[in-house]
Design a protein around this motif. Structure first.
Motif, PDB file in Angstrom:
ATOM      1  N   ASP A 114      10.951   7.012   7.876  1.00  0.00           N
ATOM      2  CA  ASP A 114      11.039   6.448   6.258  1.00  0.00           C
ATOM      3  C   ASP A 114      10.567   4.960   6.041  1.00  0.00           C
ATOM      4  O   ASP A 114       9.835   4.878   5.100  1.00  0.00           O
ATOM      5  CB  ASP A 114      12.441   6.188   5.969  1.00  0.00           C
ATOM      6  CG  ASP A 114      13.322   7.147   5.789  1.00  0.00           C
ATOM      7  OD1 ASP A 114      12.880   8.560   5.436  1.00  0.00           O
ATOM      8  OD2 ASP A 114      14.738   7.283   6.030  1.00  0.00           O
ATOM      9  N   VAL A 115      10.301   4.123   7.339  1.00  0.00           N
ATOM     10  CA  VAL A 115       9.401   3.067   7.217  1.00  0.00           C
ATOM     11  C   VAL A 115       8.531   3.114   8.225  1.00  0.00           C
ATOM     12  O   VAL A 115       8.637   3.491   9.260  1.00  0.00           O
ATOM     13  CB  VAL A 115      10.526   1.911   7.436  1.00  0.00           C
ATOM     14  CG1 VAL A 115       9.838   0.525   7.305  1.00  0.00           C
ATOM     15  CG2 VAL A 115      11.758   1.936   6.527  1.00  0.00           C
ATOM     16  N   TRP A 116       7.301   2.548   7.692  1.00  0.00           N
ATOM     17  CA  TRP A 116       6.234   2.582   8.474  1.00  0.00           C
ATOM     18  C   TRP A 116       6.000   1.028   8.939  1.00  0.00           C
ATOM     19  O   TRP A 116       5.354   0.217   7.967  1.00  0.00           O
ATOM     20  CB  TRP A 116       4.859   3.006   8.032  1.00  0.00           C
ATOM     21  CG  TRP A 116       5.007   4.590   7.845  1.00  0.00           C
ATOM     22  CD1 TRP A 116       5.764   5.382   8.145  1.00  0.00           C
ATOM     23  CD2 TRP A 116       3.952   5.290   7.252  1.00  0.00           C
ATOM     24  NE1 TRP A 116       5.481   6.733   7.766  1.00  0.00           N
ATOM     25  CE2 TRP A 116       4.288   6.752   7.307  1.00  0.00           C
ATOM     26  CE3 TRP A 116       2.705   5.156   6.530  1.00  0.00           C
ATOM     27  CZ2 TRP A 116       3.847   7.688   6.610  1.00  0.00           C
ATOM     28  CZ3 TRP A 116       1.959   6.219   6.056  1.00  0.00           C
ATOM     29  CH2 TRP A 116       2.465   7.390   6.022  1.00  0.00           C
TER      30      TRP A 116
ATOM     31  N   ARG B  59       2.656   9.063   0.272  1.00  0.00           N
ATOM     32  CA  ARG B  59       2.220   8.114   1.179  1.00  0.00           C
ATOM     33  C   ARG B  59       0.690   8.515   1.588  1.00  0.00           C
ATOM     34  O   ARG B  59       0.454   9.722   1.613  1.00  0.00           O
ATOM     35  CB  ARG B  59       3.176   7.766   2.274  1.00  0.00           C
ATOM     36  CG  ARG B  59       4.128   6.946   1.846  1.00  0.00           C
ATOM     37  CD  ARG B  59       5.145   6.839   3.139  1.00  0.00           C
ATOM     38  NE  ARG B  59       5.537   7.637   3.866  1.00  0.00           N
ATOM     39  CZ  ARG B  59       6.787   7.769   4.738  1.00  0.00           C
ATOM     40  NH1 ARG B  59       7.146   6.341   5.296  1.00  0.00           N
ATOM     41  NH2 ARG B  59       7.090   8.542   5.367  1.00  0.00           N
TER      42      ARG B  59
END
Length: 376
Positions: free
Chosen positions: A320-322, A5
């Protein structure tokens, strides 16, 4: 294998540098852009770092360099304008018992230490470059830069200060508001025997104080009513500060003798701002002074910015998730801590402006510092 990322950090001050160091340590690819060509051209003479700021600097891995470059101490004196010491208070160690309550250092030295850590961490750094436009969708942000280049990022951190152009570009209309006060600051040699901050209330200024910044240096400051900059040509800065400082005794005559070069004196208006509701729009998130600022009456500006970077980098690295939920959780965690500091700083500013003689400045300072001793 999925690609790592990517994060763009806009602004290479304390908050942006700290976030970059921590994100790179977590294995996240980071580009940092800084508008100035000279990254270390930091305005100001010195900086006062409270224990909670030192705690973050230790997490960044730069505490040993900071400790060596600065001057740590655990007490603050209150004096009359003639220099008579009225009271010396032991300061609470907000960063924990193993760190000084306060450390003063030259701003440029702190910036240099953080720059070295950013470069050692492997971030891509571009100087003299701004984010010209940001185009978001559900997966990321396309950023066009003032040098004509373009990049695609999973997240953008707006760490570009109180006048943040990134904040405005994402539609957050909050802007810093003047409180009515301003401060003159200058670096000077540290007189023998000066080993802590002393503050004098009264005289021709609201506050006259100094902070040791090293074995042989300090910075001194006097606080007055804010004046229009048009009435203050830069060539007059030394004369203006000296005309106020000469009324103070104790160590001040020795300090005042060195207030001669207008280029070494800076004048800064006090301001307040606290962005409410959220500190993000989509995948662009505010950090540090772009989200909040307050008068330096509690010397917490840099500390709060460093804390923002530490908290946000930790949350982003672990997630894990933005998404909106993550960034809203960051806001709620930080605003609960930042708001009382902003309000307390502004309250002390207002008491001084209004001439409140029985103001409980020690009580406000003590309660705020006790709160900041808890981890952010």
């Amino acid at each position: 294998m999925s690609s790592p990322r990517t994060v763009l950090v806009v602004g290479g001050g304390a908050a942006g540098n700290a976030a970059t160091i921590l994100l790179r340590r977590a294995g996240i690819a980071v580009d940092l852009v800084e508008a100035r060509d000279d990254w270390n051209a930091t305005a100001g003479s010195g900086i006062t770092l409270q224990g909670n700021a030192l705690r973050v600097l230790r997490e960044l891995g730069v505490w040993e360099q900071v400790e060596k470059a600065g001057y740590g101490f655990d007490a603050m004196g209150v004096t009359t304008p003639d220099g008579t010491v009225l009271h010396v208070a032991e300061s609470l160690r907000a960063g924990g018992d193993d760190l000084p309550a306060t450390l003063g250092m030259q701003r440029a030295q702190l910036q240099s230490i953080l720059i070295d850590a950013v470069r050692a961490g492997g971030a891509t750094v571009r100087l003299g470059v701004r984010a010209a436009s940001l185009d978001q969708d559900g997966d990321g942000v396309t950023v066009r830069f003032t040098d004509g280049s373009e990049g695609r990022y999973d997240l953008v951190l707006a760490a570009d200060g109180v006048g943040s152009g990134t904040r405005a570009a994402i539609g957050i209309t909050d802007r810093p508001e003047p409180t009515g006060m301003a401060v003159w600051r200058v670096a000077a040699p540290r007189p023998a025997g000066l080993t802590r901050t002393d503050i004098a209330y009264g005289g021709p200024a609201y506050i006259a104080g100094y902070c040791p910044t090293g074995e042989s240096t300090l910075y001194a400051y006097v606080v007055e009513n804010q004046r229009e900059r048009a009435s203050l040509p830069a060539s007059s800065y030394a004369d203006e500060m000296r005309s106020l400082a000469r009324h103070y005794g104790g160590f001040w005559p020795e300090i005042t003798a060195h207030i001669t070069d207008p280029d070494q004196v800076n004048y800064t208006a006090f301001a307040r701002m606290l962005v409410e509701g959220s500190w993000h729009r989509g995948r662009v998130v505010l950090v540090g002074d772009s989200a909040h600022c307050c008068p330096p009456t509690l010397a917490q500006g840099a500390a709060l910015s460093l804390e923002d970077a530490w908290v946000l980098a930790g949350m982003v690295s672990a997630a894990d998730v933005w998404d909106d939920a993550l960034f809203q959780a960051y806001y709620e965690r930080r605003v609960a801590r930042v708001r009382p500091v902003v309000e307390a700083s502004v309250q002390i500013d207002r008491w001084l402006l209004d001439g409140v003689r029985d103001a409980d400045v020690p009580g406000v300072t003590g309660r705020t510092t006790a709160m900041l001793r808890e981890l952010p």
